[in-house]
Design an enzyme around this catalytic site. Structure first.
Site, short mmCIF file in Angstrom:
data_model
loop_
_atom_site.label_atom_id
_atom_site.label_comp_id
_atom_site.label_asym_id
_atom_site.label_seq_id
_atom_site.Cartn_x
_atom_site.Cartn_y
_atom_site.Cartn_z
CB SER A 1 -0.90 0.02 1.24
OG SER A 1 -1.57 1.27 1.34
CE1 TYR B 1 -4.02 -2.56 4.88
CE2 TYR B 1 -3.15 -0.39 4.30
CZ TYR B 1 -3.70 -1.61 3.93
OH TYR B 1 -3.93 -1.86 2.59
#
Length: 245
Positions: free
Chosen positions: A140, A153
């Site tokens: 990401s 995350y």
């Protein structure tokens, strides 16, 4: 890599980016294993779409955090199609909040699925992927952007980027490439959940192309990496985010 008679496993392939990748690879001619954890109906729908376009696909239920389940998924792929050539590590969850407020469950669930899961699949793939294969890990762009509330995350995704480069070197002599794709804000259920319209609008304007990415945008990048034109790209992180960073 010639696509003829090649087989791809797509983890988290029932929805969002994973579904788009599975569908795209099926249309490209790959046999596809559509992995899911709990969304069997959605996974079957992806298989039906692949088959409707002339491709071959089967579903495989497996929690990627369970190493035994991962091995069974590879067994299924080998039984159905004779072997595995491509692994797409897409399965993931995202739970946002300040680090100081993160509880054990929030931390452990993201580490189990986002980090332990790809470790489980990569260590099996390192032994069982056929020569000249491809591994693509979904990271990401927040691993580089370091947005507030994304701490756990982003940490799991940063670790995946490091593992990508290391495994690329460890696969020396096999013709196997290992890369990561790091999407920016993409219009999926995972991204949109819990965000206000104002936040979504702000993030959609953060890149020079001034829009959210689509699952198909990311699937296009993955298709390049696993296809013949991506053969010379190895150990890299491709930030598919419209120029956000």
């Amino acid at each position: 890599m010639s696509i003829q008679n090649k087989t791809a496993i797509v983890t988290g392939g029932s929805r969002g980016i994973g579904a788009a990748i599975a569908t795209r690879l099926g249309k490209e001619g790959f046999n596809v294993i559509v992995n899911y954890a709990g969304s069997e109906v959605a996974a079957e729908k992806v298989v039906a779409e692949i088959e409707a376009s002339g491709g071959k696909a089967v579903v495989a239920q497996a929690d990627v955090a369970d190493s035994a389940a991962v091995k069974r998924m590879f067994d299924l792929a080998e039984s159905a199609f004779g072997g595995v050539d491509v692994l797409i590590n897409n399965a993931g969850i995202m739970k946002l909040g300040p680090l100081a407020q993160a509880d054990d469950a929030q931390i452990e669930s993201q580490i189990d699925i986002n980090l332990k899961g790809p470790i489980n699949t990569m260590r099996v793939a390192a032994k069982r992927l056929r020569n000249d294969g491809r591994i693509v890990n979904l990271s990401s762009s927040v691993a580089a952007l370091k947005f507030e509330t994304y701490g756990i995350y982003a940490a799991t995704k940063g670790a995946i980027e490091v593992l990508t480069g290391i495994l690329a070197k460890e696969m020396r002599g096999r013709g196997v490439t290992v890369n990561a794709v790091a999407p920016g804000p993409t219009g999926t259920e995972l991204f949109l959940d819990g965000k206000s319209d104002a936040v979504i609008e702000k993030l959609s304007k953060a890149n020079p192309l001034e829009r959210l990415g689509t699952p198909e945008d990311i699937a296009n990048v993955v298709a390049f990496l696993v296809g013949p034109d991506g053969a010379w790209v190895n150990g890299q992180v491709l930030r598919a985010n419209g120029g956000m960073i």
